[in-house]
Design an enzyme around this catalytic site. Structure first.
Site, PDB file in Angstrom:
ATOM      1  N   LYS A   1      10.075  17.310  44.830  1.00 33.50           N
ATOM      2  CA  LYS A   1       8.652  17.471  44.578  1.00 33.50           C
ATOM      3  C   LYS A   1       8.069  18.705  45.261  1.00 33.50           C
ATOM      4  CE  LYS A   1       7.762  12.715  43.363  1.00 33.50           C
ATOM      5  NZ  LYS A   1       8.941  11.913  43.768  1.00 33.50           N
TER       6      LYS A   1
HETATM    7  C1  LIG Z   1       9.479  11.100  42.835  1.00 32.67           C
HETATM    8  C2  LIG Z   1      10.905  10.848  42.983  1.00 32.67           C
HETATM    9  C3  LIG Z   1      11.691  10.406  41.901  1.00 32.67           C
HETATM   10  C4  LIG Z   1      11.080  10.104  40.555  1.00 32.67           C
HETATM   11  O1  LIG Z   1      10.627  11.270  39.891  1.00 32.67           O
HETATM   12  P1  LIG Z   1       9.613  11.140  38.672  1.00 32.67           P
HETATM   13  O2  LIG Z   1       9.256  12.536  38.307  1.00 32.67           O
HETATM   14  O3  LIG Z   1       8.445  10.371  39.172  1.00 32.67           O
HETATM   15  O4  LIG Z   1      10.331  10.417  37.592  1.00 32.67           O
HETATM   16  C5  LIG Z   1      13.043  10.252  42.096  1.00 32.67           C
HETATM   17  N1  LIG Z   1      13.609  10.483  43.292  1.00 32.67           N
HETATM   18  C6  LIG Z   1      12.905  10.896  44.354  1.00 32.67           C
HETATM   19  C7  LIG Z   1      13.591  11.107  45.638  1.00 32.67           C
HETATM   20  C8  LIG Z   1      11.535  11.102  44.233  1.00 32.67           C
HETATM   21  O5  LIG Z   1      10.839  11.507  45.285  1.00 32.67           O
END
Ligand SMILES: *Cc1c(COP(=O)(O)O)cnc(C)c1O
Length: 434
Positions: free
Chosen positions: A107
């Protein structure tokens, strides 16, 4: 480039409006009017370029109409000041390590890009006092808080479910201070998400405050995630691998990450199919199997960033495929694992390959082990560093895994957060008082 709402009940808006609004007034999600195509030449030479250069080409195609080239270049190069290596895990299975950014989860890419783009609009258009609301199941909060820390003109409010994020995750957004406020919600992630969505649609709040969302509903968060899909392909090409049968597996919660991959494919990236790996919250798998989408309350799992009962970006997946279940199942497969299975994948991968997975990546690895065919090359997105889930991984492997220095630094600060109930009226009252 204009952006339309997936509900198609409002007029199309500019990139700036889409970014500042987050969610359309008809509660739809913004999508770009056209998906730009990258030419053959780009893919023929893609292995000669760096991650930043590849991302810049993709960014120009996506945002080049709306952001001056030099500024866009700066935004992209600053955002991606870390590598996203593709690492061989075992025969035909590769891990795209998305955890080398400042908060050790994928993210960081979207959050860093969005904070800089919003900063650009603030400077250029004289926007001021933008309030960013973000609901987090763990990793979004830290990436967004760190991405926006100290950015002038922006205040960030992180809503997180009490006792449902790991200690390390919590430290990453509750200890920062400055323009970052953490709100500890007595409820689930879905409650946090609901509070944020309701706030955007509340007339009083919108009259008083300029609100935006930094969740993956925001185009500036989710679209930049397409960058690393291209870079993964470039790395495979550089290794001299066969590029005809690439399968990409994405551990999915709110489906922002996989949607960015689907868009990369529509831009021309040769991917044979995608796999959405779920934990017990497998609403999407259920949709693939039945054609019926039935959101339900999320349940807590050891892959907590995927504990989502009503994935926001499902609307985008439907929109991309013209609401055709057949078109969706032709390109996306699904699977789900309960906690015991996730633990087993962590154990198996560590004992046979010496490769340490986090619980989310473990779902991705497992899905490839279960669904990859012989001639295919599988890439799973390793979405976070295992040390972010140290307690879980230590328990599974009966080990004491190392915490990278970057993470340790966060754990030294003092936790500051404001407790709130999951009632919208309480949240509203709080926002009205800021
Ligand atoms: C947010 C997150 C996900 C899921 O991603 P999305 O875009 O919400 O589907 C998977 N793994 C980790 C470690 C995350 O932080």
């Amino acid at each position: 480039m204009k952006y339309y709402s997936t509900n198609k009940k409002v007029e199309n808006v500019s990139l700036q409006e889409a970014v500042v609004k987050g969610l359309a007034e008809d509660k739809g999600l913004f999508m770009q009017e056209q998906i730009p195509q990258l030419d053959k030449q780009f893919f023929e030479h893609i292995d000669e370029f760096s991650f930043q250069e590849i991302a810049f080409e993709v960014a120009k195609a996506l945002f080049g109409d709306d952001v001056e080239t030099e500024s866009l270049k700066q935004i992209v190069f600053e955002t991606l000041n870390f590598d996203v290596p593709l690492v061989a895990v075992e025969n035909n299975i590769y891990s795209l390590e998305l955890f080398h950014g400042p908060t050790l989860a994928f993210k960081d890419v979207g959050a860093r890009f969005m904070s800089r783009l919003l900063g650009y609009f603030i400077k250029k258009q004289g926007l001021k006092d933008v309030n960013v609301l973000v609901a987090t199941s763990g990793d979004t909060g830290s990436a967004v808080a760190n991405g926006f820390l100290g950015v002038e003109g922006i205040k960030v409010f992180v809503l997180y479910p009490k006792d449902k994020v790991s200690k390390i995750q919590e430290c990453q957004f509750t200890t920062l201070g400055k323009n970052i406020t953490a709100l500890e919600i007595d409820g689930t992630f879905d409650d946090c998400q609901r509070l944020v969505k309701t706030a955007f649609l509340d007339a009083d709040l919108n009259k008083k405050l300029q609100l935006t969302s930094a969740n993956s509903i925001n185009v500036a968060r989710f679209l930049p995630q397409s960058f690393y899909y291209f870079y993964a392909y470039a790395q495979l090409k550089k290794m001299g691998k066969d590029l005809d049968d690439i399968v990409i597996c994405v551990p999915s919660g709110n489906f922002g990450n996989i949607t960015a991959g689907l868009i990369a494919k529509k831009m021309g990236l040769p991917v044979k199919r995608f796999i959405a790996a779920n934990n017990k919250n497998d609403i999407f798998l259920h949709y693939l199997q039945t054609g019926v989408y039935s959101p339900r309350a999320s349940v807590a799992t050891i892959a907590n960033a995927m504990d989502v009962g009503d994935p926001s970006n499902f609307a985008r997946v439907l929109d991309l495929y013209g609401h055709s279940h057949a078109a969706i199942t032709a390109e996306i497969e699904g699977c789900s694992y309960v906690d015991e299975e996730i633990s087993d994948w962590v154990k198996k991968c560590f004992s046979s390959n010496g490769y340490l997975l986090d619980p989310h990546g473990a779902c991705g690895f497992g899905a490839l082990k279960d669904l990859l065919k012989e001639n295919e090359i599988g890439i799973f997105l390793e979405t976070a560093h295992p040390a972010k889930f140290k307690d879980t991984i230590d328990r599974i492997l009966d080990a004491d895994i190392e915490i990278p220095e970057k993470l340790q630094a966060f754990m030294k600060g003092e936790k500051l957060s404001i407790p709130l109930s999951a009632e919208f009226s309480d949240f509203k009252q709080f926002l009205m008082s800021i």
